[in-house]
Design a protein around this motif. Sequence first.
Motif, PDB file in Angstrom:
ATOM      1  N   MET A   1       0.855  -1.194   0.000  1.00 13.97           N
ATOM      2  CA  MET A   1       0.000   0.000   0.000  1.00 13.97           C
ATOM      3  C   MET A   1       0.890   1.242   0.000  1.00 13.97           C
ATOM      4  O   MET A   1       1.829   1.335   0.793  1.00 13.97           O
ATOM      5  CB  MET A   1      -0.884  -0.020   1.257  1.00 13.97           C
ATOM      6  N   ASN A   2       0.631   2.208  -0.920  1.00 18.69           N
ATOM      7  CA  ASN A   2       1.458   3.398  -0.910  1.00 18.69           C
ATOM      8  C   ASN A   2       1.024   4.339   0.209  1.00 18.69           C
ATOM      9  O   ASN A   2      -0.006   4.155   0.841  1.00 18.69           O
ATOM     10  CB  ASN A   2       1.457   4.098  -2.283  1.00 18.69           C
ATOM     11  N   SER A   3       1.846   5.388   0.430  1.00 14.85           N
ATOM     12  CA  SER A   3       1.636   6.255   1.593  1.00 14.85           C
ATOM     13  C   SER A   3       0.275   6.931   1.574  1.00 14.85           C
ATOM     14  O   SER A   3      -0.427   6.960   2.590  1.00 14.85           O
ATOM     15  CB  SER A   3       2.743   7.315   1.647  1.00 14.85           C
ATOM     16  N   LEU A   4      -0.119   7.491   0.423  1.00 17.07           N
ATOM     17  CA  LEU A   4      -1.377   8.224   0.366  1.00 17.07           C
ATOM     18  C   LEU A   4      -2.560   7.295   0.597  1.00 17.07           C
ATOM     19  O   LEU A   4      -3.504   7.641   1.322  1.00 17.07           O
ATOM     20  CB  LEU A   4      -1.521   8.947  -0.969  1.00 17.07           C
ATOM     21  N   ASN A   5      -2.533   6.101   0.012  1.00 14.74           N
ATOM     22  CA  ASN A   5      -3.611   5.137   0.248  1.00 14.74           C
ATOM     23  C   ASN A   5      -3.717   4.779   1.727  1.00 14.74           C
ATOM     24  O   ASN A   5      -4.813   4.672   2.279  1.00 14.74           O
ATOM     25  CB  ASN A   5      -3.386   3.865  -0.570  1.00 14.74           C
ATOM     26  N   ALA A  77       4.812  16.791  -1.603  1.00 20.16           N
ATOM     27  CA  ALA A  77       4.322  17.086  -2.953  1.00 20.16           C
ATOM     28  C   ALA A  77       3.633  15.878  -3.580  1.00 20.16           C
ATOM     29  O   ALA A  77       2.576  16.011  -4.211  1.00 20.16           O
ATOM     30  CB  ALA A  77       5.481  17.561  -3.831  1.00 20.16           C
ATOM     31  N   SER A  78       4.208  14.693  -3.401  1.00 19.25           N
ATOM     32  CA  SER A  78       3.648  13.505  -4.058  1.00 19.25           C
ATOM     33  C   SER A  78       2.372  13.022  -3.394  1.00 19.25           C
ATOM     34  O   SER A  78       1.503  12.441  -4.055  1.00 19.25           O
ATOM     35  CB  SER A  78       4.689  12.376  -4.080  1.00 19.25           C
ATOM     36  N   PHE A  80       0.283  15.140  -1.265  1.00 18.50           N
ATOM     37  CA  PHE A  80      -0.724  16.170  -1.002  1.00 18.50           C
ATOM     38  C   PHE A  80      -0.723  17.320  -2.006  1.00 18.50           C
ATOM     39  O   PHE A  80      -1.658  18.117  -2.024  1.00 18.50           O
ATOM     40  CB  PHE A  80      -0.515  16.764   0.404  1.00 18.50           C
ATOM     41  N   GLY A  81       0.314  17.455  -2.815  1.00 19.56           N
ATOM     42  CA  GLY A  81       0.414  18.592  -3.727  1.00 19.56           C
ATOM     43  C   GLY A  81       1.318  19.673  -3.156  1.00 19.56           C
ATOM     44  O   GLY A  81       1.963  19.484  -2.118  1.00 19.56           O
ATOM     45  N   GLU A  82       1.357  20.807  -3.826  1.00 19.49           N
ATOM     46  CA  GLU A  82       2.322  21.842  -3.452  1.00 19.49           C
ATOM     47  C   GLU A  82       1.673  23.104  -2.900  1.00 19.49           C
ATOM     48  O   GLU A  82       2.325  24.146  -2.783  1.00 19.49           O
ATOM     49  CB  GLU A  82       3.192  22.178  -4.664  1.00 19.49           C
ATOM     50  N   ASP A  83       0.393  23.050  -2.544  1.00 22.55           N
ATOM     51  CA  ASP A  83      -0.277  24.256  -2.060  1.00 22.55           C
ATOM     52  C   ASP A  83      -0.484  24.253  -0.553  1.00 22.55           C
ATOM     53  O   ASP A  83      -1.168  25.120   0.000  1.00 22.55           O
ATOM     54  CB  ASP A  83      -1.618  24.445  -2.765  1.00 22.55           C
TER      55      ASP A  83
END
Length: 240
Positions: A1-5, A77-78, A80-83
């Motif tokens: 399972m990747n981090s975001l999942n 960034a990978s 959650f994004g960069e904002d």
Amino acid sequence: MNSLNEINTEGFTIINTVYTESEIEKLISLIENNTENRVDTATFRKSQDLFAIRQFHKEIPETLPHIFNQNLKNIIASNFGEDYFITKSIYFDKPEKSNWFVAYHQDLTISVDKKIEIENFENWTIKQNQFAVQPPKEILENNFTIRIHLDNTTKDNGALKVINDSHSKGIFRVENLEIEIAKETICEVEKGGIMIMKPLLFHASNKTTNNERRRVIHIEFSNQILPDGLEWSEKTILKV
């Protein structure tokens, strides 16, 4: 399972070897050099069980370039994004013989610059000369926290324990949490590793039993604009 999942399904993830030994020692050195002669203030709290620095990134800004190394910037960034920007930070130092513990709870408040009567913003408090408020759950659901571990953290020196997937159930009282049938995980993290977690994840911490120190930098993030002129009081934009 990747981090975001894993963050989305379990409410947390652990990633080790984010920092090298020398990067961790540099962070420790900067903290020690800046706190050696400090006394208790609104942002500093010291007792035999806990040393804490609130508004850590503002109190010791020299640490920021070392905290946000390329590894951590890539992880943010990978996943959650960069904002996203910093909304709160705390440094915890749990000494070797600490009896300090924290019962199961959710992180329900945010730090803001003033008090304004806004619908669905409730439970206002002032702590360390700073306003805190419980925002609508949609704001909390989009935020995340990164905990940077400056020491090996195990079940014996106060590693967080969490109730898996409890972040997905919204805001509710701990006595309504069916701990006995839920899955509990003790989040052991290596020195130089991080834990990413959602604010609504139920988490707790036990007393230290192995005479080993536990130092953690806790940083909260959001990408949301607050309504009606309300502002995040510790907002700091990340330099990419």
